[in-house]
Design a protein around this motif. Structure first.
Motif, PDB file in Angstrom:
ATOM      1  N   TYR A  97       0.316  50.366   7.932  1.00 39.89           N
ATOM      2  CA  TYR A  97      -0.175  49.342   8.865  1.00 39.89           C
ATOM      3  C   TYR A  97       0.950  48.962   9.814  1.00 39.89           C
ATOM      4  O   TYR A  97       1.948  48.369   9.404  1.00 39.89           O
ATOM      5  N   GLU A 157     -10.840  46.137  22.886  1.00 39.34           N
ATOM      6  CA  GLU A 157     -10.127  46.777  21.781  1.00 39.34           C
ATOM      7  C   GLU A 157     -11.098  47.671  21.000  1.00 39.34           C
ATOM      8  O   GLU A 157     -10.867  48.871  20.844  1.00 39.34           O
ATOM      9  N   PHE A 167      -9.127  52.545   9.393  1.00 44.20           N
ATOM     10  CA  PHE A 167      -8.465  51.341   9.892  1.00 44.20           C
ATOM     11  C   PHE A 167      -9.472  50.203   9.785  1.00 44.20           C
ATOM     12  O   PHE A 167     -10.640  50.357  10.166  1.00 44.20           O
ATOM     13  N   LYS A 170     -10.642  39.486  14.175  1.00 40.28           N
ATOM     14  CA  LYS A 170      -9.652  39.078  15.180  1.00 40.28           C
ATOM     15  C   LYS A 170      -9.767  39.914  16.449  1.00 40.28           C
ATOM     16  O   LYS A 170      -9.530  39.435  17.553  1.00 40.28           O
ATOM     17  N   LEU A 171     -10.131  41.171  16.288  1.00 42.33           N
ATOM     18  CA  LEU A 171     -10.022  42.102  17.421  1.00 42.33           C
ATOM     19  C   LEU A 171     -11.194  41.931  18.386  1.00 42.33           C
ATOM     20  O   LEU A 171     -12.300  41.563  17.989  1.00 42.33           O
ATOM     21  N   GLY A 205       0.352  47.276  12.836  1.00 37.71           N
ATOM     22  CA  GLY A 205       0.103  45.978  13.464  1.00 37.71           C
ATOM     23  C   GLY A 205      -0.078  46.089  14.967  1.00 37.71           C
ATOM     24  O   GLY A 205      -0.145  45.087  15.667  1.00 37.71           O
ATOM     25  N   MET A 256      -2.957  47.967  17.111  1.00 32.57           N
ATOM     26  CA  MET A 256      -4.192  48.715  16.868  1.00 32.57           C
ATOM     27  C   MET A 256      -4.135  50.122  17.468  1.00 32.57           C
ATOM     28  O   MET A 256      -4.583  51.094  16.861  1.00 32.57           O
TER      29      MET A 256
HETATM   30  P1  AHG Z   1      -2.598  41.973  20.999  1.00 31.84           P
HETATM   31  O1  AHG Z   1      -1.124  42.195  20.926  1.00 31.84           O
HETATM   32  O2  AHG Z   1      -3.245  42.666  22.172  1.00 31.84           O
HETATM   33  O3  AHG Z   1      -2.982  40.520  20.916  1.00 31.84           O
HETATM   34  O4  AHG Z   1      -3.291  42.689  19.762  1.00 31.84           O
HETATM   35  C1  AHG Z   1      -2.766  42.513  18.465  1.00 31.84           C
HETATM   36  C2  AHG Z   1      -3.798  42.952  17.494  1.00 31.84           C
HETATM   37  C3  AHG Z   1      -3.838  44.434  17.181  1.00 31.84           C
HETATM   38  O5  AHG Z   1      -3.080  45.266  17.961  1.00 31.84           O
HETATM   39  C4  AHG Z   1      -3.397  44.523  15.759  1.00 31.84           C
HETATM   40  O6  AHG Z   1      -4.142  45.500  15.107  1.00 31.84           O
HETATM   41  C5  AHG Z   1      -3.647  43.148  15.206  1.00 31.84           C
HETATM   42  O7  AHG Z   1      -3.570  42.279  16.284  1.00 31.84           O
HETATM   43  C6  AHG Z   1      -2.667  42.725  14.168  1.00 31.84           C
HETATM   44  O8  AHG Z   1      -3.068  41.497  13.643  1.00 31.84           O
HETATM   45  P2  AHG Z   1      -2.417  40.900  12.306  1.00 31.84           P
HETATM   46  O9  AHG Z   1      -1.017  40.523  12.654  1.00 31.84           O
HETATM   47  O10 AHG Z   1      -3.293  39.713  11.971  1.00 31.84           O
HETATM   48  O11 AHG Z   1      -2.484  41.960  11.240  1.00 31.84           O
END
Ligand code: AHG
Ligand code: MN
Ligand code: MN
Length: 343
Positions: free
Chosen positions: A245, A281, A263, A275-276, A247, A249
């Motif tokens: 992972y 995304e 994933f 969250k996404l 972090g 995406m």
């Molecule tokens: P962004 O930087 O565009 O806000 O996206 C972050 C997203 C994505 O890329 C990733 O998979 C996810 O946030 C990670 O979230 P966690 O830290 O909660 O795991």
């Protein structure tokens, strides 16, 4: 065709024009749009690579509309992509993670609408870990005179193109127009994206699972049971799987595309809808993964069939190799009746 061992290199520009020539009636506008994104990607890649030296790193001090801290590079990438798209007078509106409302471009009559996550995984900038840009392209519904959010609220199945740029150990661009997925690597010495695969297919089964396990306690029972299943030793199914992972995406999905696996960003007590973001995304990455033979669902339905209600809507996502996602779905269905909070 894999380009390995083939001395004749094909650039992104050349590849796009060749694709366009296969459709005699094509106006060349979508090709131009993709080339504009390619140009912005090169500029962003250059800044990402020298970010440490130019002091562009770090918190910008503001928060984006989701209450998350914005880094300077997010805004730089947003500006570059939007101005690249504004150059060619074919895009009428952009919706970006970094902008609350729609962004009208100078071409009022332009026929394309583009969604952007200008910089994905931006919390990884400061620690030199891979980040990306994501784009998703729709045709404007030409029957409407008024240009508004409603124009932009189309399900993912209506995408005419989508893709991402990954700023990793090298810079990669992958895109689809619905005829397979093409992948290019940026050769910084000549400043060109070079074709490395023009119809990538992902493994039907993979042995990597990817999600933020720190949130274990807030998952549904079905997901907890599935992750325990991934960790059980079983030679026939090559378990236990590896956990990976990043972090970002884009980076996690690029690995999934190349090596297979799953994933997951589920809903949880902190993020009841996941969250996404659906439009910039999940839909574009689902289009890529489906074109490569994979699957993307929100737990019940196909991501690309979700009828969007708002431009910044979130969704849970389970995406990757066909067999892995279907197995997970079995677990979600089996335990869907049971309450959360069981360890
Ligand atoms: P962004 O930087 O565009 O806000 O996206 C972050 C997203 C994505 O890329 C990733 O998979 C996810 O946030 C990670 O979230 P966690 O830290 O909660 O795991
Ligand atoms: Mn993102
Ligand atoms: Mn982002």
């Amino acid at each position: 065709m894999n380009n390995k061992g083939n001395k004749r290199v094909i650039t992104l520009e050349e590849f796009i024009i060749r694709g366009q020539n296969r459709f005699p009636g094509a106006t060349g506008e979508l090709s131009q749009l993709l080339r504009d994104i390619g140009l912005a990607a090169k500029i962003i890649s250059r800044e990402v690579n020298k970010a440490g030296i130019t002091n562009i790193l770090g918190e910008e001090g503001s928060q984006n509309i989701h209450g998350e801290s914005v880094k300077k590079l997010d805004l730089f990438a947003d500006d570059q992509l939007i101005s690249a798209l504004d150059r060619s007078n074919i895009t009428c509106m952009v919706i970006s993670e970094e902008n609350d409302g729609i962004v009208r471009l100078s071409a009022d009559a332009g026929k394309y609408i583009v969604y952007l996550d200008p910089l994905d995984g931006s919390s990884n900038i400061d620690v030199n870990v891979s980040i990306g840009s994501i784009f998703s392209v729709y045709m404007r519904k030409m029957d409407k005179d008024v240009l508004g959010k409603e124009e932009a609220l189309q399900p993912g199945v209506k995408q005419v193109a989508a893709g991402y740029v990954l700023y990793g150990s090298s810079t990669i661009m992958a895109y689809t127009t619905g005829l397979g997925v093409s992948v290019f690597t940026l050769d910084p010495s000549i400043g060109e994206f070079i074709l490395c695969n023009d119809d990538i297919k992902m493994p039907e089964y993979g042995t990597v699972y990817s999600l933020n396990e720190g949130y274990y306690n807030s998952w549904d029972l079905g997901l907890k049971k599935y992750i325990k299943y991934c960790q059980v030793e079983d030679n026939a199914t090559k378990r236990p799987y590896k956990a990976r992972y990043i972090g970002s995406m884009v980076a996690d999905l690029h690995r999934t595309l190349m090596q297979g696996g799953i994933f997951i960003y589920p809903h949880s007590s902190k993020y009841p809808n996941g969250k996404l973001r659906l439009m910039y995304e999940c839909n574009p990455l689902s289009f890529i993964i489906e074109q490569a033979g994979g699957i993307a669902i929100n737990g019940e339905n196909r991501i690309m069939e979700i009828e969007p209600r708002s431009i910044h809507q979130r969704t849970p996502i389970y995406i990757g190799s066909k067999q892995n996602v279907l197995k997970l779905k079995e677990f979600l269905d089996t335990y869907s009746e049971e309450a959360t909070g069981v360890s």
